[in-house]
Write a protein that holds these residues in place. Structure first.
Motif, PDB file in Angstrom:
ATOM      1  N   ILE A   1      -4.073   3.863  -1.113  1.00 16.79           N
ATOM      2  CA  ILE A   1      -3.653   3.201  -2.344  1.00 16.79           C
ATOM      3  C   ILE A   1      -3.991   4.046  -3.572  1.00 16.79           C
ATOM      4  O   ILE A   1      -3.389   3.881  -4.643  1.00 16.79           O
ATOM      5  N   THR A   2      -4.927   4.974  -3.429  1.00 14.05           N
ATOM      6  CA  THR A   2      -5.199   5.932  -4.503  1.00 14.05           C
ATOM      7  C   THR A   2      -4.071   6.961  -4.589  1.00 14.05           C
ATOM      8  O   THR A   2      -3.687   7.390  -5.679  1.00 14.05           O
ATOM      9  N   ARG A   3      -3.538   7.329  -3.425  1.00 12.28           N
ATOM     10  CA  ARG A   3      -2.414   8.277  -3.385  1.00 12.28           C
ATOM     11  C   ARG A   3      -1.123   7.620  -3.876  1.00 12.28           C
ATOM     12  O   ARG A   3      -0.251   8.294  -4.451  1.00 12.28           O
ATOM     13  N   PHE A   4      -0.980   6.311  -3.658  1.00  8.13           N
ATOM     14  CA  PHE A   4       0.200   5.565  -4.107  1.00  8.13           C
ATOM     15  C   PHE A   4      -0.253   4.431  -5.032  1.00  8.13           C
ATOM     16  O   PHE A   4      -0.237   3.262  -4.652  1.00  8.13           O
ATOM     17  N   PRO A   5      -0.661   4.755  -6.251  1.00  5.49           N
ATOM     18  CA  PRO A   5      -1.277   3.763  -7.144  1.00  5.49           C
ATOM     19  C   PRO A   5      -0.245   2.831  -7.774  1.00  5.49           C
ATOM     20  O   PRO A   5       0.970   2.962  -7.559  1.00  5.49           O
ATOM     21  N   TYR A   6      -0.758   1.918  -8.566  1.00  4.97           N
ATOM     22  CA  TYR A   6       0.112   0.975  -9.278  1.00  4.97           C
ATOM     23  C   TYR A   6       1.114   1.759 -10.122  1.00  4.97           C
ATOM     24  O   TYR A   6       0.747   2.696 -10.835  1.00  4.97           O
ATOM     25  N   GLY A   7       2.365   1.364 -10.045  1.00  3.74           N
ATOM     26  CA  GLY A   7       3.432   2.071 -10.751  1.00  3.74           C
ATOM     27  C   GLY A   7       4.259   2.944  -9.834  1.00  3.74           C
ATOM     28  O   GLY A   7       5.402   3.276 -10.151  1.00  3.74           O
ATOM     29  N   HIS A   8       3.694   3.321  -8.659  1.00  2.00           N
ATOM     30  CA  HIS A   8       4.454   4.092  -7.679  1.00  2.00           C
ATOM     31  C   HIS A   8       5.429   3.160  -6.969  1.00  2.00           C
ATOM     32  O   HIS A   8       5.168   1.970  -6.790  1.00  2.00           O
TER      33      HIS A   8
ATOM     34  N   CYS B   1       6.105   2.833  -3.977  1.00  2.00           N
ATOM     35  CA  CYS B   1       5.615   2.307  -2.691  1.00  2.00           C
ATOM     36  C   CYS B   1       4.450   1.335  -2.853  1.00  2.00           C
ATOM     37  O   CYS B   1       4.017   0.723  -1.864  1.00  2.00           O
ATOM     38  N   TYR B   2       3.940   1.179  -4.056  1.00  2.00           N
ATOM     39  CA  TYR B   2       2.721   0.389  -4.256  1.00  2.00           C
ATOM     40  C   TYR B   2       2.917  -1.077  -3.885  1.00  2.00           C
ATOM     41  O   TYR B   2       2.135  -1.640  -3.098  1.00  2.00           O
ATOM     42  N   ILE B   3       3.942  -1.730  -4.420  1.00  2.00           N
ATOM     43  CA  ILE B   3       4.151  -3.156  -4.163  1.00  2.00           C
ATOM     44  C   ILE B   3       4.416  -3.430  -2.676  1.00  2.00           C
ATOM     45  O   ILE B   3       3.808  -4.344  -2.099  1.00  2.00           O
ATOM     46  N   PRO B   4       5.296  -2.676  -1.994  1.00  2.00           N
ATOM     47  CA  PRO B   4       5.484  -2.908  -0.558  1.00  2.00           C
ATOM     48  C   PRO B   4       4.194  -2.748   0.249  1.00  2.00           C
ATOM     49  O   PRO B   4       3.934  -3.526   1.171  1.00  2.00           O
ATOM     50  N   LEU B   5       3.396  -1.737  -0.084  1.00  2.00           N
ATOM     51  CA  LEU B   5       2.129  -1.547   0.624  1.00  2.00           C
ATOM     52  C   LEU B   5       1.211  -2.754   0.427  1.00  2.00           C
ATOM     53  O   LEU B   5       0.572  -3.225   1.376  1.00  2.00           O
TER      54      LEU B   5
ATOM     55  N   LEU C   1       8.272  -5.075   7.140  1.00  2.00           N
ATOM     56  CA  LEU C   1       8.909  -4.099   6.262  1.00  2.00           C
ATOM     57  C   LEU C   1      10.148  -4.685   5.583  1.00  2.00           C
ATOM     58  O   LEU C   1      10.300  -4.614   4.360  1.00  2.00           O
ATOM     59  N   GLY C   2      11.045  -5.259   6.375  1.00  2.00           N
ATOM     60  CA  GLY C   2      12.268  -5.820   5.816  1.00  2.00           C
ATOM     61  C   GLY C   2      12.016  -6.992   4.896  1.00  2.00           C
ATOM     62  O   GLY C   2      12.765  -7.213   3.933  1.00  2.00           O
ATOM     63  N   GLU C   3      10.971  -7.750   5.174  1.00  2.00           N
ATOM     64  CA  GLU C   3      10.633  -8.892   4.322  1.00  2.00           C
ATOM     65  C   GLU C   3      10.091  -8.432   2.974  1.00  2.00           C
ATOM     66  O   GLU C   3      10.404  -9.010   1.932  1.00  2.00           O
ATOM     67  N   ALA C   4       9.259  -7.391   3.000  1.00  2.54           N
ATOM     68  CA  ALA C   4       8.639  -6.900   1.762  1.00  2.54           C
ATOM     69  C   ALA C   4       9.682  -6.391   0.774  1.00  2.54           C
ATOM     70  O   ALA C   4       9.529  -6.554  -0.439  1.00  2.54           O
ATOM     71  N   TYR C   5      10.750  -5.776   1.288  1.00  5.63           N
ATOM     72  CA  TYR C   5      11.779  -5.209   0.419  1.00  5.63           C
ATOM     73  C   TYR C   5      12.875  -6.220   0.072  1.00  5.63           C
ATOM     74  O   TYR C   5      13.859  -5.855  -0.572  1.00  5.63           O
ATOM     75  N   ALA C   6      12.713  -7.467   0.507  1.00  6.54           N
ATOM     76  CA  ALA C   6      13.723  -8.490   0.220  1.00  6.54           C
ATOM     77  C   ALA C   6      13.197  -9.583  -0.712  1.00  6.54           C
ATOM     78  O   ALA C   6      13.929 -10.529  -1.016  1.00  6.54           O
TER      79      ALA C   6
ATOM     80  N   MET D   1      -3.577 -10.351  -5.760  1.00  7.92           N
ATOM     81  CA  MET D   1      -2.156 -10.123  -5.531  1.00  7.92           C
ATOM     82  C   MET D   1      -1.323 -10.850  -6.573  1.00  7.92           C
ATOM     83  O   MET D   1      -0.314 -10.318  -7.069  1.00  7.92           O
ATOM     84  N   LEU D   2      -1.736 -12.042  -6.925  1.00  5.01           N
ATOM     85  CA  LEU D   2      -1.021 -12.808  -7.940  1.00  5.01           C
ATOM     86  C   LEU D   2      -1.047 -12.100  -9.296  1.00  5.01           C
ATOM     87  O   LEU D   2      -0.035 -12.032 -10.009  1.00  5.01           O
ATOM     88  N   GLU D   3      -2.191 -11.527  -9.627  1.00  2.00           N
ATOM     89  CA  GLU D   3      -2.328 -10.798 -10.888  1.00  2.00           C
ATOM     90  C   GLU D   3      -1.427  -9.564 -10.919  1.00  2.00           C
ATOM     91  O   GLU D   3      -0.803  -9.250 -11.942  1.00  2.00           O
ATOM     92  N   ILE D   4      -1.351  -8.849  -9.791  1.00  2.00           N
ATOM     93  CA  ILE D   4      -0.496  -7.660  -9.707  1.00  2.00           C
ATOM     94  C   ILE D   4       0.969  -8.035  -9.910  1.00  2.00           C
ATOM     95  O   ILE D   4       1.704  -7.367 -10.653  1.00  2.00           O
ATOM     96  N   LEU D   5       1.409  -9.103  -9.263  1.00  2.00           N
ATOM     97  CA  LEU D   5       2.803  -9.520  -9.379  1.00  2.00           C
ATOM     98  C   LEU D   5       3.136  -9.986 -10.791  1.00  2.00           C
ATOM     99  O   LEU D   5       4.222  -9.701 -11.316  1.00  2.00           O
ATOM    100  N   GLN D   6       2.214 -10.688 -11.424  1.00  2.00           N
ATOM    101  CA  GLN D   6       2.440 -11.127 -12.800  1.00  2.00           C
ATOM    102  C   GLN D   6       2.579  -9.932 -13.734  1.00  2.00           C
ATOM    103  O   GLN D   6       3.466  -9.901 -14.607  1.00  2.00           O
ATOM    104  N   LYS D   7       1.718  -8.953 -13.567  1.00  2.00           N
ATOM    105  CA  LYS D   7       1.763  -7.748 -14.392  1.00  2.00           C
ATOM    106  C   LYS D   7       3.069  -6.990 -14.168  1.00  2.00           C
ATOM    107  O   LYS D   7       3.703  -6.507 -15.130  1.00  2.00           O
TER     108      LYS D   7
END
Length: 312
Positions: free
Chosen positions: A32-39, A41-45, A55-60, A105-111
């Motif tokens: 998660i340091t290699r793929f930080p917030y803003g990348h 891939c961050y939200i799917p991870l 995988l398919g659920e995360a991207y939908a 997780m809720l805070e990340i999604l709100q941001k």
């Protein structure tokens, strides 16, 4: 006629099911340091690691699927690539479900939503709007038959972040970070293991993961880890000990065991049977057993006494 099943249909080498690995906390922090917030891939991870999504659920996931007030994520669909189009379809096993979100997780999604709302206003007419057509395909140009959608995995300009980006992410994790056995499903497996290790309800874990039955959860995910084994020992160590079940053992070095045969048949019947018998000593386990000349005991008409003591 061909007899089925044909022997040729049986592979010489048995099919091996890939064993999923748990992503350790140290490995997750590096990832998660290699793929930080803003990348991209961050939200799917995060959806895999903290929510257990496929995988398919995360991207939908769409913003309409998230109830911020009650902290709930509704899993309504997944995406699959069919004939070059990303198409919405039902989740695997029709596992429609509501997942409660943790505070982080809720805070990340709100941001993320606030930032996307600002970007949408900033780009205005140049912002890429996404639509779902009558064939459930994701398209960037819609007509009166299409419905505008707002997916959470989009870039700053609104373009869709496709699941294929995870191939690049996995390659970096394999060859740059050195975790060769990692795949996206490893995060889902880790999510389940973390819950089970911390004594989460197995039925709730099944619901979060969307397994078709609880046996799948138990067979695939509920294997013991070292931490779970240690926890079992801790539970046993905390159980009360019943003194009536515990022998009163003497302290080491003070034991003296006097042995008396229960049957006279154990004694030699004639003096010549013990002719030449000398005092001797031999070891049994950690005890030293000393036998005294039975001839002397015979004359004294006494039963032999055998004393033993632990070796110091």
């Amino acid at each position: 006629m061909v007899k089925l099943p044909s022997p040729r249909a049986t592979p010489k080498t048995p099919t091996r099911k890939k064993e999923r690995e748990i992503v350790t906390l140290e490995a997750w922090e590096r990832i998660i340091t290699r793929f930080p917030y803003g990348h991209s891939c961050y939200i799917p991870l995060m959806l895999a690691y903290r929510c257990g999504l496929r995988l398919g659920e995360a991207y939908a996931v769409m913003w309409d699927d998230i109830d911020f007030e009650n902290g709930i994520l509704k899993v309504k669909r997944q995406v699959q690539n069919i004939d070059g189009f990303w198409i919405f379809c039902n989740p695997k096993y029709d596992s429609f479900r509501d997942i409660r979100l943790d505070n982080f997780m809720l805070e990340i999604l709100q941001k993320t939503k606030r930032q996307q709302d600002r970007a949408r206003l900033y780009y205005d007419e140049y912002y890429t709007r996404l639509y779902e057509n009558s064939e459930h395909q994701i398209v960037s140009e819609g007509d009166e038959t299409c419905e505008e959608i707002r997916l959470i995995n989009v870039r700053e300009n609104g373009t869709y972040i496709q699941p294929r980006t995870m191939q690049h992410c996995s390659r970096v994790i394999h060859y740059e970070l050195g975790y060769m056995n990692f795949d996206f499903h490893s995060l889902r497996h880790t999510h389940t293991t973390m819950l089970l290790e911390n004594e989460a309800n197995i039925k709730d874990v099944q619901h979060r993961l969307g397994h078709k039955n609880i046996q799948v959860t138990l067979e695939i995910y509920a294997h013991l880890t070292e931490r779970m084994q240690d926890r079992s020992v801790e539970i046993l160590n905390q159980l009360p000990v019943d003194n009536t079940c515990t022998p009163n053992l003497p302290e080491k070095g003070t034991e003296t065991v006097n042995f008396t045969p229960k049957s006279a048949r154990l004694l030699p019947q004639k003096p010549n049977e013990i002719k030449g018998l000398q005092q001797r000593e031999f070891e049994v386990g950690v005890q030293s057993i000393i036998f005294y000349p039975i001839k002397q005991l015979w004359k004294a008409k006494k039963e032999p006494q055998i004393s033993s003591s632990f070796l110091k």
